[in-house]
Write an enzyme that holds these catalytic residues in place. Sequence first.
Site, PDB file in Angstrom:
ATOM      1  CE  LYS A  14      81.480  85.059  52.815  1.00 30.09           C
ATOM      2  NZ  LYS A  14      82.884  84.696  53.105  1.00 30.09           N
ATOM      3  NE  ARG A  89      83.074  79.802  48.328  1.00 27.81           N
ATOM      4  CZ  ARG A  89      82.599  79.866  49.583  1.00 27.81           C
ATOM      5  NH1 ARG A  89      81.319  79.998  49.806  1.00 27.81           N
ATOM      6  NH2 ARG A  89      83.431  79.818  50.592  1.00 27.81           N
ATOM      7  NE  ARG A 128      85.786  80.000  60.628  1.00 26.51           N
ATOM      8  CZ  ARG A 128      85.440  80.435  59.417  1.00 26.51           C
ATOM      9  NH1 ARG A 128      84.586  81.433  59.302  1.00 26.51           N
ATOM     10  NH2 ARG A 128      85.949  79.907  58.334  1.00 26.51           N
ATOM     11  NE  ARG A 134      84.397  76.198  58.366  1.00 29.83           N
ATOM     12  CZ  ARG A 134      83.969  77.098  57.503  1.00 29.83           C
ATOM     13  NH1 ARG A 134      83.114  78.018  57.890  1.00 29.83           N
ATOM     14  NH2 ARG A 134      84.381  77.085  56.260  1.00 29.83           N
ATOM     15  NE  ARG A 145      87.789  77.631  53.508  1.00 28.98           N
ATOM     16  CZ  ARG A 145      87.618  77.885  54.802  1.00 28.98           C
ATOM     17  NH1 ARG A 145      88.429  77.379  55.700  1.00 28.98           N
ATOM     18  NH2 ARG A 145      86.628  78.649  55.192  1.00 28.98           N
TER      19      ARG A 145
END
Length: 191
Positions: A14, A89, A128, A134, A145
Amino acid sequence: MIRIVLLGPPGAGKGTQAARIAEKFGIPAISTGEIFRSNMAEGTELGLRAKAYIEKGELVPDTVTNPMVAARLGAPDTANGFLLDGYPRSVGQAKVLGQALAKMGIALDAVLEITADEETVVARMKKRAELEKRPDDTEDVIRHRLVVYRETTEPLATYYADNDLLLQVNGDGTVDEVWERIQTALQDLQA
Ligand code: AMP
């Protein structure tokens, strides 16, 4: 003028596609996750309130998130539209957003869902994690998640389909392949 929401599981790409859409239409890409992360980095009160939820892969409470987005949508750079990445969300957030926009006399033009299967997004997020470090890209939090996405966010696709706003594109393949599909899907919305 285009007002759009980008929907899709974490790791579907995204953020990357949001930047391309924003550039093409000359609108800001507003990522609630990015706003939280930069507030956490700066140690603001908002960042402190969000931190524990983000690190567990839980949603930050609506009492924090909804006013933050409403304030952001009031900024002058949204005059020509906006792209929301990561908000709403939940159906609850979608209803609050709809009411906030209605008060401003505006509405969404489209909701673009990037679809991707679970193993693809887990693999992408692990990659990632090595690059971006992160705090919420560890395997356990990633899996959590995805559960939150399936249970709380995915129902939004049906909600927006019922409102005739949903466009879907397949998120498998390279960034350029997905971008081609997105441009085709958004063709009729071009100013
Ligand atoms: P993202 O960068 O979109 O993957 O978001 C990272 C994290 O920020 C999420 O896992 C949530 O903890 C939090 N977050 C982002 N957007 C929202 C939202 N709309 N509502 C609640 N929490 C959010």
